[in-house]
Design a protein around this motif. Structure first.
Motif, short mmCIF file in Angstrom:
data_model
loop_
_atom_site.label_atom_id
_atom_site.label_comp_id
_atom_site.label_asym_id
_atom_site.label_seq_id
_atom_site.Cartn_x
_atom_site.Cartn_y
_atom_site.Cartn_z
N LEU A 120 0.86 -1.39 0.02
CA LEU A 120 0.01 0.08 -0.01
C LEU A 120 0.76 1.22 0.08
CD1 LEU A 120 -2.66 -1.15 2.36
CD2 LEU A 120 -3.13 -1.09 0.14
N THR A 121 1.74 1.05 -0.72
CA THR A 121 2.81 2.24 -0.79
C THR A 121 3.03 2.85 -2.26
OG1 THR A 121 4.06 1.44 1.05
CG2 THR A 121 5.09 3.10 -0.24
N ARG A 122 2.75 4.09 -2.34
CA ARG A 122 3.24 4.53 -3.78
C ARG A 122 4.14 5.68 -3.91
NH1 ARG A 122 1.23 9.49 -6.14
NH2 ARG A 122 0.23 10.10 -4.16
N VAL A 123 5.17 5.37 -4.78
CA VAL A 123 6.27 6.28 -4.84
C VAL A 123 5.92 7.70 -5.69
CG1 VAL A 123 8.52 6.91 -5.79
CG2 VAL A 123 8.16 4.54 -4.60
N LYS A 124 6.12 8.92 -4.69
CA LYS A 124 5.89 10.26 -5.45
C LYS A 124 7.16 10.81 -6.14
CE LYS A 124 2.41 11.04 -2.01
NZ LYS A 124 2.04 11.81 -0.64
N GLU A 125 7.96 10.72 -5.63
CA GLU A 125 9.50 11.46 -6.27
C GLU A 125 10.63 10.75 -5.58
OE1 GLU A 125 10.88 16.10 -6.34
OE2 GLU A 125 9.29 15.47 -4.88
N ILE A 126 11.85 10.98 -6.28
CA ILE A 126 13.10 10.61 -5.96
C ILE A 126 13.92 11.74 -5.92
CG2 ILE A 126 15.14 8.95 -6.29
CD1 ILE A 126 13.08 7.32 -7.90
N LYS A 127 14.36 12.28 -4.77
CA LYS A 127 15.12 13.31 -4.74
C LYS A 127 16.33 13.27 -3.81
CE LYS A 127 14.59 18.64 -4.52
NZ LYS A 127 13.57 19.38 -4.15
N ASN A 128 17.49 13.83 -4.07
CA ASN A 128 18.47 13.76 -2.88
C ASN A 128 19.07 12.39 -2.33
OD1 ASN A 128 19.01 16.66 -3.53
ND2 ASN A 128 17.66 17.19 -1.91
N LYS A 129 18.66 11.52 -3.08
CA LYS A 129 18.82 9.87 -2.60
C LYS A 129 17.97 9.71 -1.62
CE LYS A 129 22.77 7.85 -2.68
NZ LYS A 129 24.16 7.17 -2.78
N THR A 130 16.82 10.19 -1.77
CA THR A 130 15.47 9.92 -0.89
C THR A 130 14.40 9.73 -1.85
OG1 THR A 130 16.61 11.57 0.77
CG2 THR A 130 14.26 11.00 1.03
N VAL A 131 13.73 8.56 -1.35
CA VAL A 131 12.41 8.26 -1.85
C VAL A 131 11.35 8.99 -1.13
CG1 VAL A 131 10.79 6.12 -2.61
CG2 VAL A 131 13.54 6.33 -3.13
N PHE A 132 10.53 9.60 -1.76
CA PHE A 132 9.19 10.04 -1.20
C PHE A 132 8.14 9.33 -1.60
CE2 PHE A 132 12.62 13.55 -1.41
CZ PHE A 132 12.33 14.18 -0.20
N ALA A 133 7.73 8.62 -0.50
CA ALA A 133 6.32 7.72 -0.75
C ALA A 133 5.20 8.24 0.12
CB ALA A 133 6.66 6.25 -0.53
N GLY A 134 4.22 7.44 -0.22
CA GLY A 134 2.96 7.63 0.44
C GLY A 134 2.16 6.49 0.56
N HIS A 135 1.50 6.36 1.72
CA HIS A 135 0.46 5.30 1.96
C HIS A 135 -0.87 5.47 0.86
CE1 HIS A 135 -2.20 2.44 3.90
NE2 HIS A 135 -1.47 1.99 4.33
N VAL A 136 -1.11 4.30 0.45
CA VAL A 136 -2.38 4.78 -0.32
C VAL A 136 -3.58 4.94 0.15
CG1 VAL A 136 -3.77 3.10 -2.34
CG2 VAL A 136 -1.19 3.01 -2.34
N LEU A 137 -3.67 4.47 1.14
CA LEU A 137 -5.12 4.77 1.71
C LEU A 137 -5.09 5.93 2.80
CD1 LEU A 137 -5.96 0.91 2.55
CD2 LEU A 137 -6.72 2.43 0.79
N SER A 138 -4.07 5.94 3.59
CA SER A 138 -4.00 6.93 4.61
C SER A 138 -3.63 8.46 4.14
CB SER A 138 -3.27 6.71 5.93
OG SER A 138 -1.93 6.57 5.71
N GLY A 139 -2.62 8.33 3.20
CA GLY A 139 -1.78 9.28 2.50
C GLY A 139 -0.68 9.65 3.48
N GLU A 140 -0.49 8.92 4.56
CA GLU A 140 0.75 9.31 5.23
C GLU A 140 2.03 9.31 4.69
OE1 GLU A 140 2.98 7.28 9.04
OE2 GLU A 140 0.74 6.79 8.75
N GLU A 141 2.89 10.26 4.62
CA GLU A 141 4.04 10.20 3.84
C GLU A 141 5.26 9.73 4.56
OE1 GLU A 141 5.09 13.83 2.00
OE2 GLU A 141 2.92 13.92 1.16
N ARG A 142 6.28 9.04 3.90
CA ARG A 142 7.36 8.33 4.23
C ARG A 142 8.46 8.67 3.54
NH1 ARG A 142 8.81 2.11 3.39
NH2 ARG A 142 10.95 2.07 4.73
N ARG A 143 9.72 8.89 4.22
CA ARG A 143 10.88 9.19 3.50
C ARG A 143 11.88 7.98 3.57
NH1 ARG A 143 12.62 15.27 3.83
NH2 ARG A 143 14.51 14.44 3.82
#
Length: 181
Positions: free
Chosen positions: A102-125
């Motif tokens: 349930l994780t969607r990748v939004k962007e890759i920047k500065n060797k960091t993958v910015f992702a978000g939970h598909v249902l809750s929208g909670e962001e993760r780095r």
């Protein structure tokens, strides 16, 4: 020829996501052909539901890489039968591979993958990522089939040339055409 069977397979799809290039963004085929240097910390984006992402994760874990598989759905390998999925999950767990559903990748920047939970929208780095591997079933390589259409009386496209699917579907295509001939 009286009949032609075209089985040219599929072409890989380049990932379409925002990236600044700080972490290498490669396809499964590049990894498995060993056409690219894969760093130590690897994220695999599983945009397919069979064994491609999971098999690549195991391949990289066997090379000592730290691997995490991100999947938008509830299960990586959701189209695998339950017993095969359990065997693969067990092997990957023993090798330290993390599977995050349930994780969607939004962007890759500065060797960091910015992702978000598909249902809750909670962001993760996910930081310090060396390589991001994109796993996708591909698109049909049917150019030869289309070129021959109308020139050959009995023309068949099978396997991934017809439509990218599972291996057993390709075998079924071949068996069906062989029986016709």
């Amino acid at each position: 020829p009286e009949a032609v069977i075209v089985a040219t397979g599929s072409l890989e799809i380049s990932p379409n996501m925002k990236t600044d290039g700080s972490a290498g963004l490669v396809t499964v085929r590049e990894v498995l052909r060993e056409d690219t240097d894969v760093g130590e910390k690897v994220i695999i984006i599983a945009d397919e539901h069979h064994e491609e992402a999971l098999g690549t994760a195991e391949f990289l874990a066997d090379k000592g890489k730290k691997v995490e598989v991100l999947i938008r759905t509830l299960y990586a390998g959701g189209e695998l039968d339950a017993s095969t999925q359990a065997i693969i999950y067990t092997r990957l767990a023993r090798k330290g591979v993390v599977i995050t559903p349930l994780t969607r990748v939004k962007e890759i920047k500065n060797k960091t993958v910015f992702a978000g939970h598909v249902l809750s929208g909670e962001e993760r780095r996910i930081e310090d990522v060396d390589t991001v591997v994109y796993a996708h079933i591909g698109k049909s390589d049917n150019a030869l089939f289309r070129e021959l259409k109308g020139q050959i009386q009995e023309l068949y496209d099978i396997g991934h040339c017809h439509a990218p699917r599972k291996l057993h579907d390709s075998i079924w295509d071949a068996a069906r055409v062989a029986r016709k001939l």
